[in-house]
Structures are given as structure tokens and as C-alpha cells.
Scaffold this active site. Structure first.
Site, PDB file in Angstrom:
ATOM      1  CG  MET A   1      14.944  46.493   2.909  1.00  0.00           C
ATOM      2  SD  MET A   1      16.401  46.303   3.913  1.00  0.00           S
ATOM      3  CE  MET A   1      17.635  46.886   2.764  1.00  0.00           C
TER       4      MET A   1
ATOM      5  CB  THR B   1      16.054  38.833   9.585  1.00  0.00           C
ATOM      6  OG1 THR B   1      15.669  39.592   8.419  1.00  0.00           O
ATOM      7  CG2 THR B   1      14.926  37.882   9.907  1.00  0.00           C
ATOM      8  CB  ILE B   2      14.925  44.387   9.693  1.00  0.00           C
ATOM      9  CG1 ILE B   2      15.320  44.250   8.222  1.00  0.00           C
ATOM     10  CG2 ILE B   2      16.030  44.994  10.521  1.00  0.00           C
ATOM     11  CD1 ILE B   2      15.363  45.575   7.491  1.00  0.00           C
ATOM     12  CG  ASP B   3      13.684  40.792   5.680  1.00  0.00           C
ATOM     13  OD1 ASP B   3      13.936  41.996   5.823  1.00  0.00           O
ATOM     14  OD2 ASP B   3      14.113  40.119   4.739  1.00  0.00           O
TER      15      ASP B   3
ATOM     16  CE1 TYR C   1      21.010  47.646   2.216  1.00  0.00           C
ATOM     17  CE2 TYR C   1      19.791  49.091   0.737  1.00  0.00           C
ATOM     18  CZ  TYR C   1      20.429  47.892   0.975  1.00  0.00           C
ATOM     19  OH  TYR C   1      20.480  46.933  -0.001  1.00  0.00           O
TER      20      TYR C   1
ATOM     21  CE  LYS D   1       4.300  69.987  -5.344  1.00  0.00           C
ATOM     22  NZ  LYS D   1       4.843  71.291  -5.427  1.00  0.00           N
ATOM     23  CE1 TYR D   2       5.583  66.091  -6.641  1.00  0.00           C
ATOM     24  CE2 TYR D   2       5.861  67.135  -4.502  1.00  0.00           C
ATOM     25  CZ  TYR D   2       6.151  67.067  -5.850  1.00  0.00           C
ATOM     26  OH  TYR D   2       6.993  67.973  -6.406  1.00  0.00           O
TER      27      TYR D   2
ATOM     28  N   GLY E   1      22.366  40.643   7.024  1.00  0.00           N
ATOM     29  CA  GLY E   1      22.154  42.090   7.142  1.00  0.00           C
ATOM     30  C   GLY E   1      22.058  42.535   8.599  1.00  0.00           C
TER      31      GLY E   1
ATOM     32  CG  ASP F   1      16.170  32.527   5.901  1.00  0.00           C
ATOM     33  OD1 ASP F   1      16.941  33.506   5.944  1.00  0.00           O
ATOM     34  OD2 ASP F   1      15.537  32.225   4.878  1.00  0.00           O
TER      35      ASP F   1
HETATM   36  P1  FBP Z   1      18.851  39.466   6.563  1.00  0.00           P
HETATM   37  O1  FBP Z   1      17.830  38.460   6.163  1.00  0.00           O
HETATM   38  O2  FBP Z   1      20.243  38.986   6.408  1.00  0.00           O
HETATM   39  O3  FBP Z   1      18.608  39.976   7.949  1.00  0.00           O
HETATM   40  O4  FBP Z   1      18.732  40.732   5.620  1.00  0.00           O
HETATM   41  C1  FBP Z   1      17.483  41.211   5.271  1.00  0.00           C
HETATM   42  C2  FBP Z   1      17.587  42.433   4.404  1.00  0.00           C
HETATM   43  O5  FBP Z   1      17.656  43.590   5.165  1.00  0.00           O
HETATM   44  C3  FBP Z   1      16.404  42.458   3.437  1.00  0.00           C
HETATM   45  O6  FBP Z   1      15.323  43.167   3.976  1.00  0.00           O
HETATM   46  C4  FBP Z   1      16.994  43.058   2.209  1.00  0.00           C
HETATM   47  O7  FBP Z   1      16.354  42.576   1.050  1.00  0.00           O
HETATM   48  C5  FBP Z   1      18.406  42.568   2.219  1.00  0.00           C
HETATM   49  O8  FBP Z   1      18.734  42.389   3.563  1.00  0.00           O
HETATM   50  C6  FBP Z   1      19.373  43.529   1.589  1.00  0.00           C
HETATM   51  O9  FBP Z   1      20.589  42.897   1.467  1.00  0.00           O
HETATM   52  P2  FBP Z   1      21.977  43.651   1.314  1.00  0.00           P
HETATM   53  O10 FBP Z   1      22.358  44.132   2.670  1.00  0.00           O
HETATM   54  O11 FBP Z   1      22.903  42.575   0.863  1.00  0.00           O
HETATM   55  O12 FBP Z   1      21.784  44.756   0.347  1.00  0.00           O
END
Ligand code: FBP
Length: 695
Positions: free
Chosen positions: A275, A222-224, A563, A267-268, A102, A196
């Protein structure tokens, strides 16, 4: 009235002001392209070299030793200034680079750093960008990168320059084709920028291509935020993968705006899924950035122990194993508790942050994911077609599972899917069954982003809130002054009706309507019973108004942040981090390294302390379940519940929930400021952890 003659559209489009206003080139974009990130002091030296150190040890997996023997003994390397190797440093080279997985903000600066360092070392060096991920290597789809192309993307988000893909180079055929590509292009080195799985791929390719003289290096992305490296002593070598800070800041900006909106409109409940395929690092950083009312952290839930259940079982002389780990039902109870307590002080609104991968930490769901991964992988291995094409509809998939359950009844050695699994699975709503059976990605990972995690949890929350409403527990607290004013205005005595209507009239500023009053009917019954009205008489309008105000509706808005943050332009931190990673990876190439990952040590500290290093990938590998099999992969890092960042969030959780009257503790990080005084220099998680770690 005379009207001014309108200019023709051609004339309008020909005007310079209009062309400038509608140009793609915003001021921000031009500023970004011009910006030169700071560089670590070692890169101001004319040449660099690598210095191996024995200071860091790793637990080495036996399987990694066996499969990656050529690179398993690699050591951590420091990038140092040294001109004794200037000939090797300035050699003409061909280097290939690819994005894998990603997108993550900052990727373009890795290319820019590599490009600048390589060209500075030797103008004739060529850098090739493989198009659309690892497929580009396998199919030899590459372009030579030029200053103009690289310059167009400096400090900009996305991976648009060469795009990305999720293919894994995992078969003998793909490896052979990749070797062929490297040979055709005359590559000296291949740089894989990825997560990874992609760095795992880099290690295997480094091992495979050792004999061909092609160096293979990884760059953790990875943003994760789940690529973090520590040695056995806990020394931090890589505190965070790039892209994490930008994504967290982008999510936090939007979520803090929702916080403001919810406190205005009152109200919400905004349910924000963020992600992070498995680890909750992004959710943790968002919590620190926004102080959202409630933030779930998957790793924390996995640690949960139900003390009451344990005590109850102990009294009965038994052990209750279900008391360890969180169930979905219990999780919904925790959220309901927060919602109910806020409502009691008049706040029937708020913000909940749910990490995308939270279900991975819920025992019952994790079991299903592992079982279904195995079933799908085994099916694909034994049949010529794939599971999802053969069973296109949910009903077909369920029928197949039922067949497996039947088989388990006939053959006791078949345990992967039994009748109990089938019954439990039957209890799950169809949309969630579909989610759990969804296609795995090319690495065999469960695709959490395709599952409506938030919906699964919130359905349970809604059901339980209905029960709490019926029991008279979920109610909106009425401000004492408001009650008194409303009732007095209608000519009634607040002190007469107060003790009849409220359970806490004597001692609270926010008054809770008696639990037995849950409808107009029960309100009438109560007033009649207490003699406030006669049988058949109307309820005073002011009293009915107060009751209606106390009866909560649970209204939610759901949002998914993923995204959008991934596509955001990088923060200053990520621009600087990634540019230096690009410079580092060139130093690794020039120093002859292979099977190493570029990293910046001391990232969690002030910039002046950043130290470019190479980390050996092979010793970081371990066995993990993929496609139903134990597979050697780079170990992911989940949130450490003993880290300073998590402990701080845990300690402030109650305060942020805001169950006292008055304003909540919203923090507004604001938009990503690329430069300037207000721009934060690193993620809050890192700042807090830096107070706790030494390395
Ligand atoms: P990477 O580990 O490849 O960096 O991607 C992480 C991620 O952004 C996750 O946060 C998310 O679950 C996944 O990609 C979404 O995957 P896709 O782009 O295939 O929808």
C-alpha cells in the site's frame, strides 16, 4: 481395547483451562492494555503552555491566504512547561475527536493521550468520540468516552473504538450541520485525526468555526507516510505520520518470509504489491527492512532519463521528449533485466516489491488518470446522475469515451479526449481500462488500491520474458560441478559436450546454454551439426536433462499487503508516538490553538530529543488537481530521491538483487515485537535520514 470415557462437551467448556485457552484475552492483549508508553519530558510538568516561534517559514499559497485568512498567520508553537496559565489549563471543557480516512495503527493511543491529559487537567472535562468518521460530526452521532472504553483499546490497532469513514465536510450544508453538532454538544474543541485531506478539512473548519469559539485541530495520520512537514529551509517539523512504522513492519515480516520460502522452493517469483496510494515511502521502508531482490520506487521512476534515446536524438539533431520519464514498457524491461541476470546464476526465483501507487509516476498512465478524473468530474457536475451509475459496464464507459473522441474531431477546441487518447486507451487490457475508469473516492482521489497494478506490470514482464526466452537470453545458469557430475555419471565426457552446449564453458562457474538452443529440436540440430550425434540418433538423456534444467519457467505468486498492516497492533514506536500526539493535542487545546496540527519534532532522533509542537496547517496548503479542478489541499510528501534513505537503497540495489552465486542478502525483521531488546526504536528510513538532516 478399552476406550476412556469422553467428557461431555458441557464439562469440557466448564473447565477453567479450556476457558482460559479459548478466551479472547490473549496474554499479548492484556500486556498491551497495561502498557504505559513513555512521555516526553514536558508532559511530566503539571501544566503546559504554548510558545510561538518565528524560526520556521513556509511558502504560502495565494489561494490559501485568500481562503484561510483567519488562520494563515499561525506560527509553529512549542509545548512548554508553564504554570502561569494553570487556570486556563485546568478549565472544564468538552472536546470532540474523530478518525477520518483509512485506519492507521496507534489511533487509539491518540485518544488515550488526549483522554488522560484532559482528565488529569480537569476530571469534569468530557471527551466525545464521533462515530464512523466525519459523518458522525455531520449527523451528531457521538458517544462520551469513558476510562473503561479507552482502557479496552490502549496500545491496540485499528480504529474500532469509534470507527472511521471517508466523508469530507465539503459543502455549506455539511459545515452548517457540523457547527450545529458542536453547538449542541457545547464543544470547546474538535480534534480531527486524519490524512492530508482530513487535515485540509480541519483547516477549513478551524477557519469557519473561529467565530463560534470552537478550536479545530488536526493530528497527522496515515500508513502511507506522506504527511511530512519541512519549512522552506528544509528543517524537519514532522518526519512521518503515525501508523507508517507498524504497517511497514507488518508488510516486511510477511515479505521476508516469502523471501525465505522462495529461496527454499526455488521456483517462484513473489510479486508483492504494498500500500501507499501515491508515495512509495512504505515500499522504501520495506526494501530497507527486507532487502527484497527488487523494489520499485515510483518517485525514482518519474526521474528516469533514457540517456541512449537522448544521445540518439542528439546525433540526429533532434530532441526526444519521450526519453524523459518512465514508460510501462521500459519498466517491464528493467524488471526483466533483473530476472534474467538472477537466472544466469541459477536463481530463477525471488521477491519483487511494487508500490501500489507506482502507476502515478508513469507518464502515460498519469495522463490518463488526470484526463479521466476531469471527464468523470465534469460529467457528474453537468448531469443529475453520476458517471458510474449511468455507465455501469465497461462497454458503456468506452462508448462514452468514443463519443468524446468523435466530438474532438468535430470541434478542435475540445481537447480533453482525442482520437489518439482513444486509440492508446484501446491498446490497454480490459481489466486495466476498468481500473483506470474506477470510481474516485469522496475526495476525488484515484483509488489505486482497486487497480491490479502488479498484474498490469507483470503481464508486460511475462510477454517480454517470452521474447527473451525465444532469443535464448533468458536461461537458467547451470552450475559447472553439477553439469560435470551429471554427464560423467552417464559415462559421457563433460569436456567434449561442454563447448558444444554452452557459450561460456571455458570461463564460468555458472554455464549458459548456447542462445541458439531454445528447444529439444534446436538442441538436436546443434548436436547433429557439431557431430556429437548422428542424424535420427537420440539425444543422450544426461544432455537433455541439462538442457531442460536450463530452460526457465517464469512462475509468479502475487500478494497484496495493505489492509492487514493497517489493522496490525502498533509497534512500540507508534504506541509512544501516538500517545504523545494525544498529550500534545490536549496542550494545543489548553493553549487556545486552532488551525494547528499536533506533531512531534525530532521524531527521527532518539526519544530524549522528541519535542511536542503545533504546526500551522494553512501555510502547508497548495493547489492540487481533484475531481478535475485545482483544489486547495495539504501538500503530500513523496519520496525524496535525494534523501539518505533513498540513496542508500539505490546504492545497495545491485547487491540486494543478488546476481552473484551464493546466498542472497535477505534481512529478517521478524514479527512486531511490542517490547523487549530486539524491538527497533524507529523506522529505518527515519534513522538514515536523521544522519543527513538537521533541524
Ligand atoms: P489514508 O490516507 O486515509 O490514511 O489511507 C491510506 C490507504 O491505506 C492507502 O494506502 C490505500 O490506497 C487506501 O487507504 C485504501 O483505501 P480504502 O480503505 O478506501 O480501500
Amino acid at each position: 481395547m478399552s476406550r476412556k470415557k469422553m467428557a461431555s462437551i458441557e464439562d469440557l467448556l466448564g473447565k477453567r483451562e479450556i476457558q482460559e485457552t479459548t478466551s479472547d484475552l490473549s496474554d499479548e492483549l492484556l500486556e498491551r492494555r497495561k502498557y504505559e508508553p513513555r512521555i516526553c519530558s514536558v508532559f511530566s510538568m503539571p501544566y503546559t503552555a504554548l510558545e510561538e516561534t518565528d524560526n520556521f517559514d513556509f511558502f504560502v499559497d495565494r489561494e490559501a491566504k485568500r481562503k484561510l485568512s483567519r488562520i494563515i498567520d499561525n506560527k509553529v508553537q512549542y509545548v512548554v512547561g508553564d504554570d502561569s496559565l494553570k487556570e486556563q489549563y485546568g478549565k472544564k471543557r468538552n472536546i470532540g475527536i474523530v478518525f477520518s480516512g483509512g485506519p492507521a495503527p496507534g489511533g487509539h493511543n491518540v485518544i488515550a493521550g488526549l483522554f488522560d491529559a484532559a482528565k488529569k487537567a480537569n476530571q469534569d472535562t468530557k471527551i466525545y468520540g464521533f462515530l464512523q468518521g466525519p459523518d458522525g460530526i455531520v449527523e451528531n452521532e457521538a458517544i462520551e468516552l469513558t476510562e473503561t472504553l479507552v482502557g479496552t483499546y490502549r496500545n491496540l490497532g485499528g480504529f474500532g473504538m469509534i470507527r472511521t469513514g471517508r466523508t469530507k465536510i465539503d459543502s455549506t450544508e455539511k459545515v452548517a450541520l457540523s457547527k450545529e453538532t458542536c453547538k449542541t454538544l457545547g464543544l470547546d474543541a474538535l480534534v480531527i485525526v486524519g490524512g492530508d485531506d482530513s487535515n485540509t478539512n480541519a483547516a477549513f473548519l478551524a477557519h469557519e468555526m473561529m467565530g463560534d469559539g470552537v478550536q479545530v485541530l488536526g493530528v497527522p495520520k496515515t500508513i502511507d507516510g506522506d504527511i511530512q512537514v519541512r519549512d522552506v529551509q528544509g528543517n524537519v517539523l514532522c518526519a512521518m505520520s503515525f501508523g507508517f512504522h507498524t504497517a511497514a513492519r507488518a508488510f516486511a515480516k510477511e515479505i521476508s518470509n516469502l523471501y525465505t520460502d522462495s529461496a527454499s522452493d526455488v521456483k517462484y517469483w513473489h510479486i508483492c504489491k504494498v500500500m501507499g496510494r501515491v508515495a512509495s515511502h512504505l515500499a522504501l521502508e520495506v526494501a530497507l527492512q527486507t532487502h527484497a531482490h527488487m523494489t520499485l520506487i515510483g518517485e525514482d521512476l518519474a526521474n528516469y532519463v533514457d540517456k541512449q534515446r537522448i544521445e540518439k536524438a542528439q546525433k540526429a539533431g533532434a530532441v526526444d521528449y519521450t526519453a524523459y520519464g518512465m514508460t510501462l514498457r521500459h519498466l517491464s524491461r528493467i524488471l526483466c533485466d533483473g530476472i534474467v541476470r538472477r537466472a544466469a546464476v541459477g536463481k530463477n526465483y525471488g521477491v519483487i516489491v511494487i508500490p501500489e501507487g507506482v502507476l502515478e509516476f508513469i507518464n502515460e498512465i498519469q495522463t490518463f488518470i488526470i484526463k479521466l478524473n476531469t471527464i468523470i468530474a465534469e460529467y457528474n457536475e453537468t448531469h443529475d446522475t453520476d458517471f458510474h451509475s449511468n455507465f455501469p459496464f465497461l462497454s458503456n464507459k468506452l462508448e462514452y469515451l468514443r463519443r468524446l473522441a468523435r466530438r474532438s474531431r468535430e470541434d478542435s477546441s475540445f481537447t480533453i479526449w482525442n482520437t489518439r487518447d482513444d486509440d492508446l486507451f484501446d491498446d490497454i487490457p480490459a481489466f486495466f481500462q476498468e481500473g483506470l475508469l474506477t470510481e474516485r473516492d469522496s475526495h476525488g482521489n484515484f483509488q489505486f488500491s482497486l487497480v491490479e497494478t502488479d498484474k498490469v506490470i507483470m503481464e508486460l514482464v511475462k510477454d517480454y520474458l517470452d521474447i527473451l526466452r525465444e532469443k535464448g537470453i533468458y536461461k537458467i545458469g547451470i552450475e559447472r560441478q553439477y553439469y560435470a557430475k551429471t554427464v560423467k555419471k552417464a559415462g559421457l565426457d563433460p569436456d567434449y559436450y561442454g563447448p558444444i552446449l554452452f557459450k561460456d564453458y571455458d570461463n564460468s562457474n555458472f554455464l549458459m546454454v548456447e542462445p541458439s538452443i531454445i528447444s529439444i529440436k534446436t538442441l538436436r540440430q546443434c548436436l547433429t551439426r557439431k557431430g556429437a550425434i548422428k542424424e535420427g540418433e537420440n539425444i543422450p538423456a544426461a544432455i537433455e536433462k541439462i538442457f531442460r534444467k536450463s530452460a526457465p519457467k517464469f512462475k509468479t505468486q502475487t500478494h497484496f499487503y495493505g489492509y492487514d498492516g493497517r489493522g496490525s497492533d502498533p509497534t512500540n514506536f507508534d504506541c509512544t508516538y501516538t500517545y504523545n500526539l494525544g498529550l500534545t493535542v490536549f496542550s494545543l487545546v489548553a493553549g487556545g490553538a486552532t488551525g494547528q496540527m499536533a506533531a512531534i519534532k525530532n521524531l527521527e532522533q532518539d526519544f530524549s530529543k522528541w519535542k511536542p509542537i503545533g504546526i500551522p496547517i494553512a501555510p502547508l496548503m497548495h493547489l492540487e488537481e481533484r475531481k478535475g479542478k485545482l483544489t486547495l489541499v495539504l501538500e503530500k510528501n513523496v519520496v525524496d530521491v535525494n534523501s539518505a534513505a533513498f540513496r542508500v537503497v539505490k546504492a545497495l540495489r545491485e547487491e540486494w538483487l543478488g546476481t552473484s552465486p551464493g546466498n542472497d542478502m535477505c534481512r529478517k525483521p521478524g514479527p512486531i515485537r511490542f517490547a523487549g531488546k530486539g524491538e527497533e526504536d524507529r523506522p529505518i528510513t527515519l534513522k538514515l535520514n536523521a544522519l543527513d538532516i538537521h533541524g
